[in-house]
Write a protein that holds these residues in place. Structure first.
Motif, short mmCIF file in Angstrom:
data_model
loop_
_atom_site.label_atom_id
_atom_site.label_comp_id
_atom_site.label_asym_id
_atom_site.label_seq_id
_atom_site.Cartn_x
_atom_site.Cartn_y
_atom_site.Cartn_z
N ARG A 1 -3.50 -2.57 -4.29
CA ARG A 1 -2.71 -2.47 -3.06
C ARG A 1 -2.72 -3.82 -2.34
NH1 ARG A 1 -5.70 2.09 -3.96
NH2 ARG A 1 -4.76 4.13 -3.52
N ILE B 1 -4.88 0.67 -9.72
CA ILE B 1 -3.99 0.33 -8.62
C ILE B 1 -4.47 -0.93 -7.92
CG2 ILE B 1 -2.98 1.18 -6.46
CD1 ILE B 1 -3.68 4.01 -7.36
N THR C 1 0.83 -1.20 0.00
CA THR C 1 0.00 0.00 0.00
C THR C 1 0.87 1.25 0.00
OG1 THR C 1 -1.78 -1.20 1.05
CG2 THR C 1 -1.84 1.20 1.26
N GLU D 1 0.71 3.97 -3.06
CA GLU D 1 0.23 5.33 -2.80
C GLU D 1 1.25 6.37 -3.26
OE1 GLU D 1 -2.43 6.02 0.36
OE2 GLU D 1 -3.14 4.71 -1.25
#
Ligand SMILES: Cc1cc2nc3c(=O)[nH]c(=O)nc-3n(C[C@H](O)[C@H](O)[C@H](O)COP(=O)(O)OP(=O)(O)OC[C@H]3O[C@@H](n4cnc5c(N)ncnc54)[C@H](O)[C@@H]3O)c2cc1C
Ligand SMILES: [Zn+2]
Lengths: 95, 279
Positions: free
Chosen positions: B275, B273, B251, B255
């Motif tokens: 994560r 994305i 994560t 980010e």
């Protein structure tokens, strides 16, 4: 994601991709590319982009734009409890 | 859009487990009744203890296509409940349960990929803002370059995409930016080197940029350090060329990279994305 989110939720979140499995037991389709509209800020985006916070108690799904709760999921051996209280609509593509 | 197979719980038998890096294992499963999967999809593994206690975790699938043998690569998270078991204890012949194939968002399919039984209706016109937000793949996607950005085990679904692209001899421009600690921590090291042999100019080719954060191979010019914003600016297909970007990793990594991409002018809707958790 802003600093505000980080401090508000110290546990690293995952994203809506991780909901595909748990929600496949509830819905007849994979929800990750369904579009959910946030009841708070009105943002409409695919479920895969939601922020997902998991703990031993259950799973909280938050709006990626305003951080409000979109949905909660609590699972036990004999039942699944799912609330979509923060979503005003969900759009699913027929296929 | 192509109809992807429905997910379901399946019994899986471990076909093989071998070290992928010093901290991870490559696990091959023979999944009973597996309908095949698209590149980038994942599955949920459920382990059940003798006392009935269960634990479920998601793992990306490094393989794609119709085969019922699926390949996973699992990194050992120290102190974790499930991953140390999968990496250190799982043996060929063991049984696990898997739910899948999962995910419709973090996937890449070759343009014109085999269309299944489903009627291939064109996407509805984008009239509502909801439809706009869904950024469903459309015909224009086929000509857009694809940029993959991975950190550590985050390479797993990206490798599936790069491999599917090579396999299809697809001429979409593909680039991979992959951040790892050391050469020995590189997942699919030999396979990636093999994919990179077909340079970016050729059908199925890919350009791979490896970033070493702790130790670089001898002769490597870049000193080992974390991926920087400048490197992302330099190595990622520029925003003006409207690449579709897939970012996967912890994560924290995802980010950081996503925030740089937005800074650099990439459209949020072009960034997908996944994560994995962790910081
Ligand atoms: C869609 C999806 C796909 C995934 N694909 C892969 C994959 O292909 N390969 C792979 O190795 N993992 C993958 N993961 C991560 C995996 O699901 C588990 O989270 C991971 O294996 C840790 O599980 P655990 O039971 O060992 O740790 P837990 O007991 O769940 O957690 C132990 C501690 O480690 C932290 N932690 C949790 N996950 C991670 C992480 N990923 N990195 C670092 N710290 C973490 C937790 O916050 C906790 O403090 C994926 C996750 C998602 C959501
Ligand atoms: Zn919102």
């Amino acid at each position: 994601m802003t600093e505000h989110h980080r401090t508000a939720h110290p546990a690293p979140h995952v994203d809506g991709n991780a909901l595909a499995g748990p929600l496949a037991e509830l819905f007849a389709f994979d929800v990750t590319d369904a579009v959910a509209r946030c009841g708070s800020c009105g943002t409409a985006d695919v479920v895969a982009r939601a922020m997902v916070y998991r703990s031993a108690v259950g799973t909280v799904v938050r709006c990626p734009a305003c951080d409000d709760v979109l949905a909660t999921l609590v699972e036990s051996d004999d039942r699944i409890w799912f609330s979509m209280r923060g979503m005003s609509a969900i759009e699913v593509r027929r296929r | 859009m192509r109809r992807l197979p429905r997910s379901a719980w399946h019994a899986a038998t471990v076909a093989s487990v071998r070290p992928e890096t010093s901290q991870s294992a490559r696990i091959e499963l023979d999944v009973d009744g597996w309908p095949g999967n698209a590149a980038g999809q994942h599955l949920d593994v459920r382990l059940t203890a003798p006392d009935g206690y269960t634990a479920t975790r998601s793992y990306s699938i490094a393989s794609s296509g119709p085969s019922s043998r699926v390949v996973l690569a699992v990194d050992r998270v120290p102190g974790g409940e499930v991953s140390p078991f999968l990496v250190d204890e799982l043996r060929a012949g063991d049984q696990v349960e898997v739910n899948g194939p999962l995910g419709r968002f973090f996937i890449w399919e070759a343009p014109g990929a085999d269309v299944s039984d489903a009627p291939n209706a064109p996407d509805a016109p984008d009239v509502s803002d909801a439809a706009n937000a869904s950024d469903a793949p459309d015909a224009r996607d086929a000509s857009r370059p694809v940029q993959l950005v991975g950190g550590g085990s985050g390479i797993v679904p990206l490798y599936a995409m790069a491999h599917a692209h090579a396999e299809a001899g697809d001429d979409t421009e593909f680039r991979l930016l992959y951040s790892v600690r050391t050469p020995e921590d590189t997942f699919f090291r030999a396979e990636l080197a093999q994919l990179a042999v077909n340079g970016p100019g050729r059908a199925g080719g890919i350009r791979i940029d490896l970033i070493y954060t702790r130790a670089a191979p001898t002769g490597h010019e870049r000193p080992p350090m974390r991926l920087t914003r400048d490197e992302v600016a330099r190595l990622v297909v520029p925003a003006e060329r409207a690449p579709r970007v897939f970012v996967c990793g912890s994560t924290g990594f995802a980010e950081l990279v996503a925030s740089w991409l937005l800074d650099l002018g990439h459209d949020a809707r072009s960034i997908r994305i996944e994560r994995f958790g962790g910081t």
